[in-house]
Design a protein around this motif. Structure first.
Motif, mmCIF file in Angstrom:
data_model
loop_
_atom_site.group_PDB
_atom_site.id
_atom_site.type_symbol
_atom_site.label_atom_id
_atom_site.label_comp_id
_atom_site.label_asym_id
_atom_site.label_seq_id
_atom_site.Cartn_x
_atom_site.Cartn_y
_atom_site.Cartn_z
ATOM 1 N N CYS A 173 0.862 -1.187 0.000
ATOM 2 C CA CYS A 173 0.000 0.000 0.000
ATOM 3 C C CYS A 173 0.891 1.227 0.000
ATOM 4 O O CYS A 173 2.044 1.182 0.422
ATOM 5 N N GLU A 174 0.312 2.323 -0.485
ATOM 6 C CA GLU A 174 1.030 3.595 -0.541
ATOM 7 C C GLU A 174 0.022 4.723 -0.446
ATOM 8 O O GLU A 174 -1.076 4.624 -1.001
ATOM 9 N N ILE A 175 0.400 5.781 0.255
ATOM 10 C CA ILE A 175 -0.402 7.000 0.309
ATOM 11 C C ILE A 175 0.461 8.143 -0.192
ATOM 12 O O ILE A 175 1.581 8.347 0.296
ATOM 13 N N ASP A 176 -0.047 8.865 -1.186
ATOM 14 C CA ASP A 176 0.605 10.072 -1.694
ATOM 15 C C ASP A 176 -0.270 11.263 -1.332
ATOM 16 O O ASP A 176 -1.492 11.185 -1.432
ATOM 17 N N VAL A 177 0.348 12.357 -0.910
ATOM 18 C CA VAL A 177 -0.356 13.611 -0.639
ATOM 19 C C VAL A 177 0.258 14.668 -1.548
ATOM 20 O O VAL A 177 1.468 14.918 -1.476
ATOM 21 N N ASP A 178 -0.553 15.244 -2.409
ATOM 22 C CA ASP A 178 -0.093 16.242 -3.379
ATOM 23 C C ASP A 178 1.098 15.731 -4.180
ATOM 24 O O ASP A 178 2.067 16.451 -4.437
ATOM 25 N N GLY A 179 1.057 14.449 -4.568
ATOM 26 C CA GLY A 179 2.092 13.862 -5.407
ATOM 27 C C GLY A 179 3.339 13.409 -4.686
ATOM 28 O O GLY A 179 4.287 12.953 -5.310
ATOM 29 N N VAL A 180 3.363 13.500 -3.356
ATOM 30 C CA VAL A 180 4.534 13.102 -2.572
ATOM 31 C C VAL A 180 4.175 11.867 -1.741
ATOM 32 O O VAL A 180 3.190 11.878 -1.000
ATOM 33 N N LYS A 181 4.984 10.808 -1.868
ATOM 34 C CA LYS A 181 4.742 9.599 -1.095
ATOM 35 C C LYS A 181 4.994 9.880 0.382
ATOM 36 O O LYS A 181 6.076 10.320 0.763
ATOM 37 N N VAL A 182 3.969 9.646 1.226
ATOM 38 C CA VAL A 182 4.105 9.909 2.654
ATOM 39 C C VAL A 182 4.086 8.631 3.483
ATOM 40 O O VAL A 182 4.485 8.646 4.644
ATOM 41 N N LYS A 183 3.622 7.527 2.886
ATOM 42 C CA LYS A 183 3.581 6.266 3.623
ATOM 43 C C LYS A 183 3.572 5.116 2.640
ATOM 44 O O LYS A 183 2.941 5.186 1.595
ATOM 45 N N ALA A 184 4.268 4.023 2.982
ATOM 46 C CA ALA A 184 4.279 2.812 2.175
ATOM 47 C C ALA A 184 4.521 1.624 3.098
ATOM 48 O O ALA A 184 5.199 1.754 4.123
ATOM 49 N N ALA A 185 3.930 0.488 2.735
ATOM 50 C CA ALA A 185 4.115 -0.730 3.522
ATOM 51 C C ALA A 185 3.949 -1.938 2.611
ATOM 52 O O ALA A 185 3.396 -1.838 1.513
ATOM 53 N N LYS A 186 4.438 -3.096 3.092
ATOM 54 C CA LYS A 186 4.395 -4.329 2.303
ATOM 55 C C LYS A 186 4.145 -5.497 3.246
ATOM 56 O O LYS A 186 4.640 -5.512 4.375
ATOM 57 N N SER A 187 3.394 -6.478 2.766
ATOM 58 C CA SER A 187 3.142 -7.691 3.524
ATOM 59 C C SER A 187 3.075 -8.851 2.543
ATOM 60 O O SER A 187 2.727 -8.670 1.380
ATOM 61 N N SER A 188 3.416 -10.052 2.997
ATOM 62 C CA SER A 188 3.365 -11.197 2.096
ATOM 63 C C SER A 188 2.901 -12.446 2.841
ATOM 64 O O SER A 188 2.983 -12.520 4.057
ATOM 65 N N GLY A 189 2.400 -13.388 2.054
ATOM 66 C CA GLY A 189 1.924 -14.646 2.605
ATOM 67 C C GLY A 189 0.472 -14.859 2.239
ATOM 68 O O GLY A 189 -0.148 -14.033 1.566
ATOM 69 N N GLN A 190 -0.075 -15.990 2.687
ATOM 70 C CA GLN A 190 -1.471 -16.295 2.390
ATOM 71 C C GLN A 190 -2.373 -15.333 3.152
ATOM 72 O O GLN A 190 -2.236 -15.161 4.362
ATOM 73 N N TYR A 191 -3.259 -14.682 2.421
ATOM 74 C CA TYR A 191 -4.245 -13.741 2.969
ATOM 75 C C TYR A 191 -3.583 -12.652 3.819
ATOM 76 O O TYR A 191 -4.100 -12.247 4.857
ATOM 77 N N VAL A 239 -2.027 -5.604 4.662
ATOM 78 C CA VAL A 239 -1.107 -4.477 4.731
ATOM 79 C C VAL A 239 -1.932 -3.229 5.015
ATOM 80 O O VAL A 239 -3.086 -3.137 4.585
ATOM 81 N N SER A 240 -1.354 -2.284 5.749
ATOM 82 C CA SER A 240 -2.091 -1.036 6.003
ATOM 83 C C SER A 240 -1.133 0.134 6.072
ATOM 84 O O SER A 240 0.031 0.008 6.443
ATOM 85 N N CYS A 241 -1.659 1.293 5.670
ATOM 86 C CA CYS A 241 -0.931 2.560 5.706
ATOM 87 C C CYS A 241 -1.874 3.622 6.251
ATOM 88 O O CYS A 241 -3.066 3.618 5.938
ATOM 89 N N ASP A 242 -1.337 4.550 7.043
ATOM 90 C CA ASP A 242 -2.132 5.703 7.495
ATOM 91 C C ASP A 242 -1.230 6.920 7.573
ATOM 92 O O ASP A 242 -0.013 6.808 7.642
ATOM 93 N N HIS A 243 -1.877 8.099 7.524
ATOM 94 C CA HIS A 243 -1.113 9.335 7.538
ATOM 95 C C HIS A 243 -1.979 10.478 8.039
ATOM 96 O O HIS A 243 -3.149 10.594 7.663
ATOM 97 N N SER A 244 -1.408 11.335 8.878
ATOM 98 C CA SER A 244 -2.081 12.553 9.344
ATOM 99 C C SER A 244 -1.861 13.652 8.308
ATOM 100 O O SER A 244 -0.725 13.900 7.913
ATOM 101 N N LEU A 245 -2.939 14.303 7.886
ATOM 102 C CA LEU A 245 -2.825 15.321 6.847
ATOM 103 C C LEU A 245 -2.146 16.590 7.314
ATOM 104 O O LEU A 245 -1.548 17.305 6.528
ATOM 105 N N GLY A 246 -2.242 16.930 8.572
ATOM 106 C CA GLY A 246 -1.535 18.089 9.092
ATOM 107 C C GLY A 246 -1.985 19.420 8.517
ATOM 108 O O GLY A 246 -1.178 20.285 8.251
#
Length: 142
Positions: A113-131, A134-141
């Motif tokens: 997962c990835e979250i971009d704010v105004d075209g800038v990556k602010v959070k990214a995460a990765k998970s693997s395996g069966q089922y 993955v989660s990402c969160d970010h405060s807009l500020g």
């Protein structure tokens, strides 16, 4: 006693006097001695934008995932979304302050997962395996 009262009054008067704060960007520069040079224009800070563009991305080696994400109107979900998956939208100030996304692959492989704010990556995460989830969160500020 008169001397003490006069001294106290002088301290109060002087305490109210303050030199101008040169760090204030809204103050104009006074003219040079003699008044012949024109005053410099004042600098005013631009206000921050009241709108942000949010982009969510889900990817990885998995073929599909169940995706849950926040919007100004609440949580939304897309079951069995083909990967890669992307969602963009605008957010106004005070609509909400946190953005989040989570995804669960529908079998095996990696999911990101990835979250971009105004075209800038602010959070990214990765998970693997069966089922995997993955989660990402970010405060807009705002």
């Amino acid at each position: 006693m008169r001397f003490i009262a006069a001294a106290a009054l002088a301290v109060l008067v002087l305490a109210g006097c303050k030199a101008p704060d040169d760090s204030d960007p809204n103050l104009a520069t006074p003219p040079a001695a003699g008044g012949s040079a024109p005053a410099q224009p004042t600098k005013v800070a631009k206000p921050k934008s009241d709108t942000r563009v949010i982009t969510y991305r889900v990817g990885g080696s998995a073929d599909s995932a169940d995706v849950t994400y926040s919007t100004a109107s609440g949580q939304e979900q897309q079951q069995g979304a083909s990967l890669p998956w992307t969602k963009s939208f605008k957010v106004k100030r005070d609509a909400f302050t946190m953005v989040d996304i989570s995804a669960q692959n529908q079998g095996s492989g990696t999911v990101t997962c990835e979250i971009d704010v105004d075209g800038v990556k602010v959070k990214a995460a990765k998970s693997s395996g069966q089922y995997a989830v993955v989660s990402c969160d970010h405060s807009l500020g705002f």
